[in-house]
Design a protein around this motif. Structure first.
Motif, PDB file in Angstrom:
ATOM      1  N   GLY A  23       0.938  -1.161  -0.075  1.00 11.34           N
ATOM      2  CA  GLY A  23       0.150   0.062  -0.010  1.00 11.34           C
ATOM      3  C   GLY A  23       0.663   1.309  -0.060  1.00 11.34           C
ATOM      4  N   LEU A  30      -3.665   0.962   3.232  1.00  8.17           N
ATOM      5  CA  LEU A  30      -4.715   0.106   3.257  1.00  8.17           C
ATOM      6  C   LEU A  30      -5.519  -0.009   4.599  1.00  8.17           C
ATOM      7  N   ALA A  43      -5.766  -5.755  -0.223  1.00  6.76           N
ATOM      8  CA  ALA A  43      -4.873  -5.049  -1.064  1.00  6.76           C
ATOM      9  C   ALA A  43      -5.402  -5.148  -2.509  1.00  6.76           C
ATOM     10  N   THR A  46      -8.393  -2.860  -3.052  1.00  8.71           N
ATOM     11  CA  THR A  46      -8.107  -1.450  -3.235  1.00  8.71           C
ATOM     12  C   THR A  46      -7.307  -1.282  -4.518  1.00  8.71           C
TER      13      THR A  46
END
Length: 182
Positions: A23, A30, A43, A46
């Motif tokens: 992230g 995250l 993860a 997103t």
């Protein structure tokens, strides 16, 4: 090396959150996105498929690393199971992230790969069958964890300590389980 020091090191390895690094490299926290979970699924949701792959790979390697470290140190498989348990506790409840980590799936799979590949194969088979029946990876995984617990009790008593983290993994998945049963 004492078992206590090995166990502490395993917890610290487990508490290294691959998702946080992935992230950060993408400029995203995250822990503040979607579920806030620091695992591969969040993860991927997103940041996309490659973020999922990198996070899952890093988390698998944590499980593999602690078991291989035990073997390199000449420690018994029972101690390796303790180390894997500590790594999973670190992943589930990392001290650096206020005890909010991932859900432990990839780290468990990596640890089983190194510790007892037959258990991994069985867990994956049950998960696949569960998915075919329920059309839900979450429920397939829950089924595989339950069968894994039974198999450990019946045939692998040296790995009994893993039941602790199997319960923790199910606990971390409780929201997903509730959503799937609705």
């Amino acid at each position: 090396m004492s078992i206590v020091l090995y166990s502490l090191c395993c917890y610290l390895v487990g508490s290294f959150m691959t998702a946080a690094v992935v992230g950060k490299l993408s400029g995203v926290s995250l822990a503040a996105e979607h579920s806030g979970n620091l695992g591969a699924r969040n993860a991927g949701r997103t940041l996309g498929k490659m973020a999922f792959v990198w996070t899952a790979a890093g988390d698998v390697l944590k499980g593999v690393a602690v078991v291989l470290a035990a073997r390199a140190l000449g420690l018994a498989d029972t101690v390796a199971a303790v180390g894997l348990t500590c790594a999973l506790l670190g992943h589930l409840y990392p001290v650096w992230w206020r005890f909010r980590g991932g859900k432990g799936v990839a780290t468990l799979l990596g640890g089983l790969l190194a510790l007892e590949p037959v258990l991994l194969l069985g867990a994956l088979l049950v998960m696949a069958l569960g998915y075919l029946v329920t059309k839900s990876l979450t429920l397939g995984f829950v089924g595989s964890v339950l069968v894994l617990a039974i198999v450990i009790v019946a045939f692998y008593p040296a790995y009994f300590i893993l039941l602790l983290v199997l319960a923790g993994i199910l606990w971390k998945h409780r929201t997903n389980i509730q959503q799937r049963w609705r």
